[in-house]
Design a protein around this motif. Structure first.
Motif, PDB file in Angstrom:
ATOM      1  N   VAL A 238     -48.650  36.222   0.459  1.00 41.80           N
ATOM      2  CA  VAL A 238     -49.206  34.898   0.139  1.00 41.80           C
ATOM      3  C   VAL A 238     -49.800  34.986  -1.260  1.00 41.80           C
ATOM      4  CG1 VAL A 238     -50.937  33.163   0.743  1.00 41.80           C
ATOM      5  CG2 VAL A 238     -49.748  34.429   2.569  1.00 41.80           C
ATOM      6  N   ILE A 239     -49.395  34.059  -2.101  1.00 40.52           N
ATOM      7  CA  ILE A 239     -49.945  33.988  -3.458  1.00 40.52           C
ATOM      8  C   ILE A 239     -51.020  32.916  -3.477  1.00 40.52           C
ATOM      9  CG2 ILE A 239     -49.423  33.569  -5.891  1.00 40.52           C
ATOM     10  CD1 ILE A 239     -47.994  36.021  -4.854  1.00 40.52           C
ATOM     11  N   HIS A 246     -53.794  37.498  -4.237  1.00 38.78           N
ATOM     12  CA  HIS A 246     -52.674  37.575  -3.294  1.00 38.78           C
ATOM     13  C   HIS A 246     -53.076  38.357  -2.050  1.00 38.78           C
ATOM     14  CE1 HIS A 246     -51.965  41.854  -3.600  1.00 38.78           C
ATOM     15  NE2 HIS A 246     -50.842  41.745  -2.910  1.00 38.78           N
ATOM     16  N   ILE A 247     -52.239  38.232  -1.009  1.00 41.49           N
ATOM     17  CA  ILE A 247     -52.305  39.187   0.104  1.00 41.49           C
ATOM     18  C   ILE A 247     -50.873  39.545   0.491  1.00 41.49           C
ATOM     19  CG2 ILE A 247     -52.475  37.385   1.891  1.00 41.49           C
ATOM     20  CD1 ILE A 247     -54.138  39.458   3.527  1.00 41.49           C
ATOM     21  N   SER A 248     -50.680  40.819   0.775  1.00 42.87           N
ATOM     22  CA  SER A 248     -49.423  41.310   1.326  1.00 42.87           C
ATOM     23  C   SER A 248     -49.758  41.929   2.672  1.00 42.87           C
ATOM     24  CB  SER A 248     -48.845  42.369   0.374  1.00 42.87           C
ATOM     25  OG  SER A 248     -47.856  43.115   1.026  1.00 42.87           O
ATOM     26  N   TYR A 249     -48.981  41.594   3.702  1.00 49.66           N
ATOM     27  CA  TYR A 249     -49.317  42.131   5.021  1.00 49.66           C
ATOM     28  C   TYR A 249     -48.058  42.571   5.754  1.00 49.66           C
ATOM     29  CZ  TYR A 249     -47.902  37.487   6.603  1.00 49.66           C
ATOM     30  OH  TYR A 249     -47.182  36.341   6.826  1.00 49.66           O
ATOM     31  N   GLY A 384     -37.014  39.812  -6.338  1.00 53.38           N
ATOM     32  CA  GLY A 384     -37.433  38.553  -5.709  1.00 53.38           C
ATOM     33  C   GLY A 384     -37.346  37.358  -6.637  1.00 53.38           C
ATOM     34  N   GLY A 385     -36.613  37.484  -7.730  1.00 46.63           N
ATOM     35  CA  GLY A 385     -36.417  36.327  -8.606  1.00 46.63           C
ATOM     36  C   GLY A 385     -37.395  36.310  -9.764  1.00 46.63           C
ATOM     37  N   GLU A 386     -37.705  35.120 -10.217  1.00 45.64           N
ATOM     38  CA  GLU A 386     -38.559  34.993 -11.405  1.00 45.64           C
ATOM     39  C   GLU A 386     -39.838  34.223 -11.135  1.00 45.64           C
ATOM     40  OE1 GLU A 386     -36.136  33.176 -14.407  1.00 45.64           O
ATOM     41  OE2 GLU A 386     -35.088  35.061 -14.811  1.00 45.64           O
ATOM     42  N   GLY A 387     -39.953  33.671  -9.934  1.00 43.46           N
ATOM     43  CA  GLY A 387     -41.053  32.753  -9.665  1.00 43.46           C
ATOM     44  C   GLY A 387     -42.314  33.434  -9.172  1.00 43.46           C
ATOM     45  N   VAL A 388     -43.292  32.595  -8.881  1.00 45.16           N
ATOM     46  CA  VAL A 388     -44.579  33.042  -8.338  1.00 45.16           C
ATOM     47  C   VAL A 388     -44.872  32.161  -7.125  1.00 45.16           C
ATOM     48  CG1 VAL A 388     -47.035  33.341  -8.800  1.00 45.16           C
ATOM     49  CG2 VAL A 388     -45.388  33.704 -10.635  1.00 45.16           C
ATOM     50  N   GLU A 389     -44.276  32.513  -6.013  1.00 46.54           N
ATOM     51  CA  GLU A 389     -44.537  31.724  -4.819  1.00 46.54           C
ATOM     52  C   GLU A 389     -44.631  32.658  -3.615  1.00 46.54           C
ATOM     53  OE1 GLU A 389     -40.889  32.876  -5.593  1.00 46.54           O
ATOM     54  OE2 GLU A 389     -41.332  31.000  -6.629  1.00 46.54           O
ATOM     55  N   SER A 390     -45.324  32.201  -2.571  1.00 41.98           N
ATOM     56  CA  SER A 390     -45.471  33.013  -1.369  1.00 41.98           C
ATOM     57  C   SER A 390     -44.090  33.341  -0.813  1.00 41.98           C
ATOM     58  CB  SER A 390     -46.303  32.259  -0.331  1.00 41.98           C
ATOM     59  OG  SER A 390     -47.597  32.015  -0.860  1.00 41.98           O
ATOM     60  N   SER A 391     -44.005  34.464  -0.094  1.00 42.33           N
ATOM     61  CA  SER A 391     -42.694  34.991   0.260  1.00 42.33           C
ATOM     62  C   SER A 391     -42.748  35.699   1.609  1.00 42.33           C
ATOM     63  CB  SER A 391     -42.294  35.985  -0.849  1.00 42.33           C
ATOM     64  OG  SER A 391     -41.341  36.901  -0.415  1.00 42.33           O
ATOM     65  N   LYS A 392     -41.724  35.545   2.406  1.00 45.99           N
ATOM     66  CA  LYS A 392     -41.638  36.328   3.643  1.00 45.99           C
ATOM     67  C   LYS A 392     -41.215  37.758   3.318  1.00 45.99           C
ATOM     68  CE  LYS A 392     -42.080  35.499   7.497  1.00 45.99           C
ATOM     69  NZ  LYS A 392     -43.344  35.783   8.224  1.00 45.99           N
ATOM     70  N   ALA A 393     -40.455  37.888   2.231  1.00 46.05           N
ATOM     71  CA  ALA A 393     -39.957  39.213   1.849  1.00 46.05           C
ATOM     72  C   ALA A 393     -41.041  39.998   1.139  1.00 46.05           C
ATOM     73  CB  ALA A 393     -38.761  39.056   0.918  1.00 46.05           C
ATOM     74  N   ARG A 394     -41.019  41.316   1.338  1.00 48.54           N
ATOM     75  CA  ARG A 394     -41.916  42.167   0.564  1.00 48.54           C
ATOM     76  C   ARG A 394     -41.162  43.074  -0.401  1.00 48.54           C
ATOM     77  NH1 ARG A 394     -45.414  45.361   4.221  1.00 48.54           N
ATOM     78  NH2 ARG A 394     -43.652  45.165   5.664  1.00 48.54           N
ATOM     79  N   ALA A 395     -39.815  42.983  -0.361  1.00 47.38           N
ATOM     80  CA  ALA A 395     -39.025  43.703  -1.368  1.00 47.38           C
ATOM     81  C   ALA A 395     -38.967  42.811  -2.610  1.00 47.38           C
ATOM     82  CB  ALA A 395     -37.631  43.994  -0.834  1.00 47.38           C
ATOM     83  N   ILE A 400     -46.849  40.668  -8.667  1.00 52.82           N
ATOM     84  CA  ILE A 400     -47.072  41.183 -10.033  1.00 52.82           C
ATOM     85  C   ILE A 400     -46.868  40.054 -11.035  1.00 52.82           C
ATOM     86  CG2 ILE A 400     -46.313  42.839 -11.773  1.00 52.82           C
ATOM     87  CD1 ILE A 400     -45.417  44.676  -9.528  1.00 52.82           C
ATOM     88  N   ARG A 401     -45.826  39.242 -10.805  1.00 52.43           N
ATOM     89  CA  ARG A 401     -45.644  38.090 -11.708  1.00 52.43           C
ATOM     90  C   ARG A 401     -46.847  37.149 -11.605  1.00 52.43           C
ATOM     91  NH1 ARG A 401     -40.366  38.961  -9.787  1.00 52.43           N
ATOM     92  NH2 ARG A 401     -40.475  37.331  -8.198  1.00 52.43           N
ATOM     93  N   GLY A 402     -47.414  37.046 -10.402  1.00 48.25           N
ATOM     94  CA  GLY A 402     -48.612  36.220 -10.232  1.00 48.25           C
ATOM     95  C   GLY A 402     -49.772  36.744 -11.064  1.00 48.25           C
ATOM     96  N   PHE A 403     -49.926  38.082 -11.089  1.00 47.56           N
ATOM     97  CA  PHE A 403     -50.980  38.676 -11.920  1.00 47.56           C
ATOM     98  C   PHE A 403     -50.787  38.269 -13.378  1.00 47.56           C
ATOM     99  CE2 PHE A 403     -52.236  42.020 -14.881  1.00 47.56           C
ATOM    100  CZ  PHE A 403     -53.600  42.131 -14.595  1.00 47.56           C
ATOM    101  N   TRP A 404     -49.547  38.358 -13.854  1.00 49.98           N
ATOM    102  CA  TRP A 404     -49.311  38.049 -15.265  1.00 49.98           C
ATOM    103  C   TRP A 404     -49.473  36.566 -15.551  1.00 49.98           C
ATOM    104  CZ3 TRP A 404     -50.190  41.652 -18.365  1.00 49.98           C
ATOM    105  CH2 TRP A 404     -49.938  42.983 -18.002  1.00 49.98           C
TER     106      TRP A 404
END
Ligand code: FES
Ligand SMILES: [Fe+2]
Length: 413
Positions: A238-239, A246-249, A384-395, A400-404
């Motif tokens: 989740v971004i 963010h959170i990754s779970y 995972g592409g170029e965007g900054v959006e929440s994702s079901k995938a963790r690969a 990191i793009r969100g950080f930038w």
């Protein structure tokens, strides 16, 4: 602050995208100085310490915002304050210890004293000696306190900011990240102890690592060897607001034997067993089978919950190529002795020599060493592409793009 007024660095991103990260960002001294001003003294919430580290009136704890030393206190009324740890007289450190309990804060240099809210209390020889010297009659003591920071306390974590423009904390991180923080830290906390490690790399490299869900089951062989965390497990990312939070779970016991791991030949040591399986004797406190949760708040906080081990990670820049990482281990105030023992045992998973975090202590140094002398080249975060959006995938490298994204906004780059 006028963000354009200190443009000494000529480091630039190659375009508007977030997938190409110039290596100069991690080595440029002028840029580092700009970061200390624009980010750490800008409209961000800097993590300071835990409220449960200063439970009693008079308790204080010293910490940093960027490289600036800061004191966090609890006054006689139980109110929390944060102020720069720099005497208003000649600039000496006021508190020399990491933590303590005092009625007044006393500077050792000329014995000026400060109240727990940072206001100036006493000046030695204020009226001089033998009727001579001392402060001029018009000296206004109320104008010479320690420089204060605005603070907020969320889920027992104390944050400070220099900026009046920083929004309330929940708006700053976004409702979903706030909700995940409540899920992990929503009960009174007990401080269990801390580790501190020095990372031989720029502070942003660790912030990227913290948000890098892609590396966990690859770099950290403990995870994979003992079937603990694989990207094929149920989970997601989740971004939060602004991209920098963010959170990754991941949830246990799902999707372990995914063919993509066999196909890529990744660390398939199937017969390995822990000699002491009680290390992972876990109580499902989330009620959802969550075993791995990593959360970040831009620019200085990591929060992790692995099994029943809960730790806060504070990321402190110490020069362009050095970072201090402070791990604070916590439990809940109502933990019984068995749960506290479980949390302490599982804290072996994390920290400087943690079974699943020790590699992070050197991998950033491998990057920092490899980019020395490199100018004008970029690393890439294309997963995972170029965007900054929440994702079901963790690969993916979405966090990191969100950080930038947050970084570029804060730095006006
Ligand atoms: S520098 Fe602190 S009292 Fe003089
Ligand atoms: Fe890691």
């Amino acid at each position: 602050m006028d963000a354009k007024s200190d443009t000494a660095s000529d480091v630039r991103f190659p375009g508007k995208g977030l997938s190409e990260i110039p290596y100069d960002l991690y080595t440029d001294e002028a840029l580092y100085k700009q970061e200390l001003k624009r980010i750490y003294r800008g409209p961000v919430w800097n993590y300071l310490c835990l409220a449960c580290e200063i439970p009693e009136p008079g308790d204080y704890r010293t910490t940093f915002v960027g490289e600036t030393p800061v004191i966090v206190t609890r006054d006689r009324n139980g109110d929390i304050h944060a102020m720069e740890n720099r005497c208003a007289h000649r600039g000496a450190l006021v508190c020399l210890k990491k933590r303590g309990n005092e009625k007044l804060l006393t500077c050792v240099y000329h014995s000026w004293t400060y109240k727990l809210d940072g206001s100036l209390h006493g000046v030695a020889f204020e009226r001089g000696v033998g009727g001579q010297g001392g402060l001029a009659p018009g000296f206004d003591k109320s104008a010479h306190g320690l420089r204060r920071l605005r603070i907020t306390v969320f889920c027992g974590l104390i944050f400070g900011t220099y900026s009046e423009a920083t929004p309330d904390f929940e708006t700053y991180v976004g409702p979903e990240i706030a909700s995940h923080m409540r899920s992990i830290l929503g009960k009174p906390l007990r401080y269990l102890g801390r580790n501190v490690q020095v990372l031989p790399n720029n502070w942003k490299i660790y912030n990227e690592n913290l948000r890098d869900s892609y590396h966990a089951s690859l770099l950290h062989t403990f995870f994979n060897t003992f079937k603990l965390n694989r990207l094929s497990q149920d989970g997601g990312i989740v971004i939060g607001a602004g991209g920098g939070n963010h959170i990754s779970y991941g949830k246990s016991k799902t999707g372990y034997d995914h063919p993509d791991y066999q196909a890529d030949g990744i660390h398939s040591l199937k017969d390995m067993q822990l000699q002491d399986p009680t290390l992972l004797d876990t109580v499902d406190e989330s009620g959802e089978g969550m075993t791995t949760r990593i959360l970040s708040v831009f620019p200085s906080l990591g929060l992790q919950c692995h099994y029943n081990s809960i730790a806060i990670r504070q990321v402190l820049p110490k020069g362009v190529s050095e970072t201090e990482l402070v791990w604070s281990h916590v439990g809940y105030a109502d933990d019984d002795p068995a749960m506290q023992a479980r949390r302490l045992k599982q804290s072996n998973l994390v920290g400087p020599a943690g079974y699943i975090s020790m590699e992070d202590g050197c991998i950033g140094g491998f990057v920092q060493k490899a980019i020395q002398g490199v100018t004008g080249e970029v690393g890439i975060v294309p997963m995972g592409g170029e965007g900054v959006e929440s994702s079901k995938a963790r690969a993916t490298e979405v966090s990191i793009r969100g950080f930038w994204q947050a970084y570029r906004a804060a730095m006006d780059m």
